[in-house]
Design a protein around this motif. Structure first.
Motif, PDB file in Angstrom:
ATOM      1  N   HIS A  93       0.060 -41.848  24.416  1.00 29.31           N
ATOM      2  CA  HIS A  93       1.439 -41.153  24.500  1.00 29.31           C
ATOM      3  C   HIS A  93       1.476 -40.187  22.997  1.00 29.31           C
ATOM      4  O   HIS A  93       1.838 -39.083  23.078  1.00 29.31           O
ATOM      5  N   LEU A  94       0.789 -41.004  22.065  1.00 27.10           N
ATOM      6  CA  LEU A  94       0.774 -40.011  20.841  1.00 27.10           C
ATOM      7  C   LEU A  94      -0.148 -39.013  20.873  1.00 27.10           C
ATOM      8  O   LEU A  94       0.098 -37.975  20.296  1.00 27.10           O
ATOM      9  N   ILE A  95      -1.373 -39.265  21.447  1.00 30.34           N
ATOM     10  CA  ILE A  95      -2.306 -38.218  21.546  1.00 30.34           C
ATOM     11  C   ILE A  95      -1.722 -36.969  22.490  1.00 30.34           C
ATOM     12  O   ILE A  95      -1.867 -35.816  22.238  1.00 30.34           O
ATOM     13  N   ALA A  98       0.684 -34.971  20.295  1.00 31.68           N
ATOM     14  CA  ALA A  98      -0.101 -34.064  19.477  1.00 31.68           C
ATOM     15  C   ALA A  98      -0.631 -32.848  20.281  1.00 31.68           C
ATOM     16  O   ALA A  98      -0.467 -31.863  19.486  1.00 31.68           O
ATOM     17  N   ALA A  99      -1.162 -32.925  21.229  1.00 32.90           N
ATOM     18  CA  ALA A  99      -1.799 -31.821  22.022  1.00 32.90           C
ATOM     19  C   ALA A  99      -0.874 -31.047  22.620  1.00 32.90           C
ATOM     20  O   ALA A  99      -1.232 -29.735  22.626  1.00 32.90           O
ATOM     21  N   MET A 100       0.535 -31.397  22.776  1.00 31.62           N
ATOM     22  CA  MET A 100       1.617 -30.546  23.210  1.00 31.62           C
ATOM     23  C   MET A 100       2.191 -29.845  22.045  1.00 31.62           C
ATOM     24  O   MET A 100       3.246 -29.172  22.306  1.00 31.62           O
ATOM     25  N   TRP A 162      -9.411 -28.995  20.835  1.00 29.80           N
ATOM     26  CA  TRP A 162     -10.162 -29.952  20.548  1.00 29.80           C
ATOM     27  C   TRP A 162     -10.411 -30.731  21.205  1.00 29.80           C
ATOM     28  O   TRP A 162     -11.559 -31.499  21.661  1.00 29.80           O
ATOM     29  N   LEU A 163      -9.291 -31.646  21.791  1.00 34.91           N
ATOM     30  CA  LEU A 163      -9.260 -32.732  22.641  1.00 34.91           C
ATOM     31  C   LEU A 163      -9.935 -32.384  23.805  1.00 34.91           C
ATOM     32  O   LEU A 163     -10.867 -33.205  24.430  1.00 34.91           O
ATOM     33  N   CYS A 191      -7.859 -41.059  16.107  1.00 35.21           N
ATOM     34  CA  CYS A 191      -6.642 -40.060  16.004  1.00 35.21           C
ATOM     35  C   CYS A 191      -5.191 -40.868  15.619  1.00 35.21           C
ATOM     36  O   CYS A 191      -4.495 -40.509  14.879  1.00 35.21           O
ATOM     37  N   TRP A 192      -4.996 -41.820  16.541  1.00 30.74           N
ATOM     38  CA  TRP A 192      -3.708 -42.538  16.279  1.00 30.74           C
ATOM     39  C   TRP A 192      -3.880 -43.267  14.980  1.00 30.74           C
ATOM     40  O   TRP A 192      -2.975 -43.749  14.253  1.00 30.74           O
TER      41      TRP A 192
END
Length: 271
Positions: A93-95, A98-100, A162-163, A191-192
């Motif tokens: 969820h955290l990633i 970040a992507a959004m 990047w992801l 990343c987390w």
């Protein structure tokens, strides 16, 4: 021009005279072949759903398409691989956030009209963007290098790009070391962990970018009088950090109004 302008005023039927004057014969036949409902009133229809009913899911997809995030091509493929990872939900969820672009970095907070310093607390060299905090900060670079010998430069790509590139990577060396799924899990967990370290530094003043000192005052019998401990943010060489701590100690002793005494100093520990 609207459809209502092709109807007879006050009636629910085509105005054939207007249609023949404005369109070619082929188009006239097509228009006049469209049946008009004589019994029911017009209703709202959501064209993103087959049955015409509004849904949050279809509205969300529409908004992402308008934001040019390539949801259909890049985003969908990226999300499927992210949610397929066997990791704790709090990590994925955290990633995703970040992507959004929904990550509370200093630069992101500034966009909400909050007056704060945008510089990264880890390196104090560049503004803290999402890509900087996760990829290009000196602390992040060192972590990526220790994980896989990778170093990310000053790239301008978004974290989502990047992801997606990480999930799509087919590097030969990576295939030899581990499966692609393993690499995706490692990258996501790092990343987390980077964000967790950042928060430890911001909220608990613990991290790689701070130094500590402790002061203790005793009387001639060795009994404790006062004690003080502090953690300071920032990068400093050991000698400089020790000198600043000595200055703090002398200022503290003066503030306590000790008339006589002996100062015994022990080297501080840094983190």
């Amino acid at each position: 021009m609207t459809v209502s302008s092709l109807l007879v005023v006050g009636e629910n039927r085509w105005d054939e005279e207007v249609i023949y004057n404005m369109f070619e014969e082929r188009d006239v036949n097509l228009i006049l072949s469209i049946p008009l409902n004589q019994n029911e009133r017009d209703v709202w229809y959501w064209r993103r759903e087959r049955l015409g009913d509004y849904s949050i899911k279809s509205a969300y997809v529409l908004l992402q398409e308008q934001k040019n995030l390539s949801v259909v091509s890049t985003g969908d493929r990226c999300w499927k691989r992210l949610w397929a990872l066997k990791l704790p939900p709090k990590v994925t969820h955290l990633i995703w956030r970040a992507a959004m672009g929904c990550f509370p970095t200093k630069v992101q907070i500034q966009t909400k009209h909050v007056n704060i310093d945008a510089m990264c607390l880890q390196c104090q060299l560049e503004p803290e963007t999402i890509a900087h905090a996760q990829l290009t900060c000196s602390f992040a670079k060192e972590c990526w290098y220790k994980l896989r010998g990778i170093t990310y430069g000053g790239t301008q790509e978004s974290f989502l790009d990047w992801l997606s590139g990480t999930f799509d990577s087919r590097d030969t060396k990576q295939r030899q070391e581990a499966t692609m799924l393993c690499w995706s899990q490692e990258a996501t967990m790092l990343c987390w962990s980077l964000w967790k370290c950042r928060n430890e530094l911001v909220w608990n003043q613990r991290g790689s970018n701070c130094y500590n000192y402790s002061l203790v005052a005793r009387n001639s019998k060795g009994e404790l009088l006062h004690a003080k401990s502090r953690c300071r943010l920032g990068q400093a060489a050991p000698d400089s950090a020790e000198a600043m701590s000595v200055r703090e100690a002398l200022s503290w002793i003066k503030g306590q109004q000790y008339s006589t005494g002996t100062c015994c100093w022990r080297r501080i520990s840094s983190s």
